[in-house]
Design a protein around this motif. Structure first.
Motif, mmCIF file in Angstrom:
data_model
loop_
_atom_site.group_PDB
_atom_site.id
_atom_site.type_symbol
_atom_site.label_atom_id
_atom_site.label_comp_id
_atom_site.label_asym_id
_atom_site.label_seq_id
_atom_site.Cartn_x
_atom_site.Cartn_y
_atom_site.Cartn_z
ATOM 1 N N GLN A 117 0.323 -1.249 -0.175
ATOM 2 C CA GLN A 117 0.214 0.261 -0.061
ATOM 3 C C GLN A 117 0.786 1.355 -0.468
ATOM 4 N N ASN A 118 2.182 0.980 1.091
ATOM 5 C CA ASN A 118 2.479 2.254 0.410
ATOM 6 C C ASN A 118 3.715 2.411 -0.476
ATOM 7 N N TYR A 119 4.066 1.529 -1.151
ATOM 8 C CA TYR A 119 4.536 1.352 -1.997
ATOM 9 C C TYR A 119 3.344 2.356 -3.384
ATOM 10 N N ILE A 120 2.758 1.871 -3.147
ATOM 11 C CA ILE A 120 1.303 2.007 -4.159
ATOM 12 C C ILE A 120 0.993 3.822 -3.925
ATOM 13 N N ASN A 121 0.934 3.810 -2.949
ATOM 14 C CA ASN A 121 1.176 5.465 -2.335
ATOM 15 C C ASN A 121 1.868 6.237 -3.191
ATOM 16 N N SER A 122 3.557 6.036 -2.888
ATOM 17 C CA SER A 122 4.355 6.666 -3.574
ATOM 18 C C SER A 122 4.342 7.231 -4.120
ATOM 19 N N TYR A 123 4.210 6.180 -5.292
ATOM 20 C CA TYR A 123 4.492 5.516 -6.648
ATOM 21 C C TYR A 123 3.001 6.742 -6.830
ATOM 22 N N LEU A 124 2.357 6.620 -7.071
ATOM 23 C CA LEU A 124 0.762 7.846 -6.948
ATOM 24 C C LEU A 124 1.397 8.940 -7.015
ATOM 25 N N LYS A 125 1.401 9.650 -6.210
ATOM 26 C CA LYS A 125 1.922 10.978 -5.357
ATOM 27 C C LYS A 125 3.660 11.693 -5.912
ATOM 28 N N ASP A 126 4.606 10.747 -6.893
ATOM 29 C CA ASP A 126 5.690 10.715 -7.275
ATOM 30 C C ASP A 126 5.627 11.520 -8.518
ATOM 31 N N THR A 127 5.259 13.259 -8.226
ATOM 32 C CA THR A 127 5.797 13.844 -9.647
ATOM 33 C C THR A 127 6.327 13.894 -10.146
ATOM 34 N N GLY A 165 -0.072 2.068 -16.218
ATOM 35 C CA GLY A 165 -0.705 3.235 -16.372
ATOM 36 C C GLY A 165 -1.902 3.206 -15.269
ATOM 37 N N ILE A 166 -1.185 3.261 -13.937
ATOM 38 C CA ILE A 166 -2.349 2.987 -13.087
ATOM 39 C C ILE A 166 -1.543 4.412 -12.100
ATOM 40 N N LYS A 167 -0.385 5.510 -13.067
ATOM 41 C CA LYS A 167 -0.443 6.786 -12.489
ATOM 42 C C LYS A 167 -2.640 7.723 -13.135
ATOM 43 N N ARG A 168 -2.020 6.845 -14.506
ATOM 44 C CA ARG A 168 -3.529 8.108 -15.201
ATOM 45 C C ARG A 168 -4.987 7.593 -14.479
ATOM 46 N N THR A 169 -5.032 6.936 -13.058
ATOM 47 C CA THR A 169 -5.876 6.439 -12.233
ATOM 48 C C THR A 169 -6.614 7.849 -11.371
ATOM 49 N N ALA A 170 -7.736 8.403 -11.882
ATOM 50 C CA ALA A 170 -7.681 9.301 -10.890
ATOM 51 C C ALA A 170 -7.840 8.742 -8.800
ATOM 52 N N GLY A 171 -7.582 9.934 -8.205
ATOM 53 C CA GLY A 171 -7.138 9.364 -6.968
ATOM 54 C C GLY A 171 -6.417 8.446 -6.046
ATOM 55 N N GLN A 172 -6.665 7.875 -5.040
ATOM 56 C CA GLN A 172 -5.760 7.109 -4.039
ATOM 57 C C GLN A 172 -6.709 5.503 -4.896
ATOM 58 N N VAL A 173 -5.428 4.682 -5.084
ATOM 59 C CA VAL A 173 -5.680 3.455 -4.856
ATOM 60 C C VAL A 173 -5.634 2.153 -3.753
ATOM 61 N N GLN A 174 -7.414 1.439 -3.323
ATOM 62 C CA GLN A 174 -7.022 1.117 -1.717
ATOM 63 C C GLN A 174 -6.592 -0.443 -2.070
#
Length: 248
Positions: A103-113, A129-138
């Motif tokens: 979960q932490n890796y996913i969060n960090s990856y999505l927030k990495d701008t 392509g998960i970065k094209r996903t709007a919002g957080q991933v649970q």
């Protein structure tokens, strides 16, 4: 934790996978269908996380072989992937920690701008392509009803681990037709407290093929044709796993 049709979900299954059976992977498909048909969210990925060798469970072959078999079994899947993170640790990792890492890796990856993570090796379990996903991933734990019932076994799970798994992540339970997980949840104060975070999915197509059964058949020199992926069975015999040899 409240799920809506816009909620993005990744499913993770933890276990031995010694060997991985079609049902191990079928659970993901059953769960995704239910979640999306019921409007509970959008499943954007699946993770299979085999346990560390130090778990020392009976019938557990080396992580090298288990990871190889999982990759073979998932060759035709475009959304379920292997994570070998558990197997690369120094020792066995508790399920709570496994979920937290992913979960932490996913969060960090999505927030990495800034592209910091992009300059590193991105694990194969991260959906393309998960970065094209709007919002957080649970991230949610995917399991069978037997694991749910193990929560009540004294001394098997730490209370703080269950609180974190149920409260922060949530679980998706694949139950057999005729079983009564709702009754089990009702009988547990802890599970009842987190009932909204437990998704029960009934598997109407019964499949009782387990890793234990496969190992028993292989050890007796019996056929596992149509019970196990042909290529996984070929791998097992090639390396003489579970009491087989390459001449049988």
């Amino acid at each position: 934790m409240r799920m809506t049709s816009s909620t993005k979900i990744m499913l993770i299954a933890c276990g031995s996978f010694s060997p991985p059976t079609p049902m191990h992977f079928r659970m993901f498909e059953i769960a995704r269908d239910h979640i999306q048909q019921m409007g509970l969210g959008q499943v954007v990925g699946g993770i299979v996380s085999p346990v560390h060798d130090s778990y020392a469970k009976k019938g557990l072959v080396s992580a090298t072989h288990r990871c190889a078999m999982i990759k073979i079994g998932l060759k035709t899947s475009d959304w379920i992937h292997l994570s070998d993170w558990e197997t690369q640790q120094e020792e066995w990792t508790r399920t709570r920690q496994v979920l937290q890492y992913h979960q932490n890796y996913i969060n960090s990856y999505l927030k990495d701008t800034n592209g910091t993570i992009n300059n590193q090796h991105i694990p194969a379990w991260i959906p393309e392509g998960i970065k094209r996903t709007a919002g957080q991933v649970q991230l949610k734990l995917l399991c069978g009803a037997d694991l749910l019932e193990s929560f009540a076994t004294p001394g098997l799970w730490k209370d703080e681990d269950l609180e974190a798994i149920l409260g922060y992540h949530g679980i998706v339970v694949i139950s057999r037709a005729g079983s009564n997980p709702e009754q089990f949840i009702f009988n547990s104060d802890l599970l009842s407290r987190y009932r909204r975070n437990i998704t029960i999915v009934t598997n109407w197509v019964t499949n009782d093929v387990s890793s234990t059964l496969i190992r028993r058949l292989l050890g007796r020199g019996l056929s596992v044709k149509y019970l196990l992926d042909d290529h996984v069975a070929e791998y097992i015999r090639k390396f003489g796993l579970f009491g087989t040899n390459n001449e049988t």
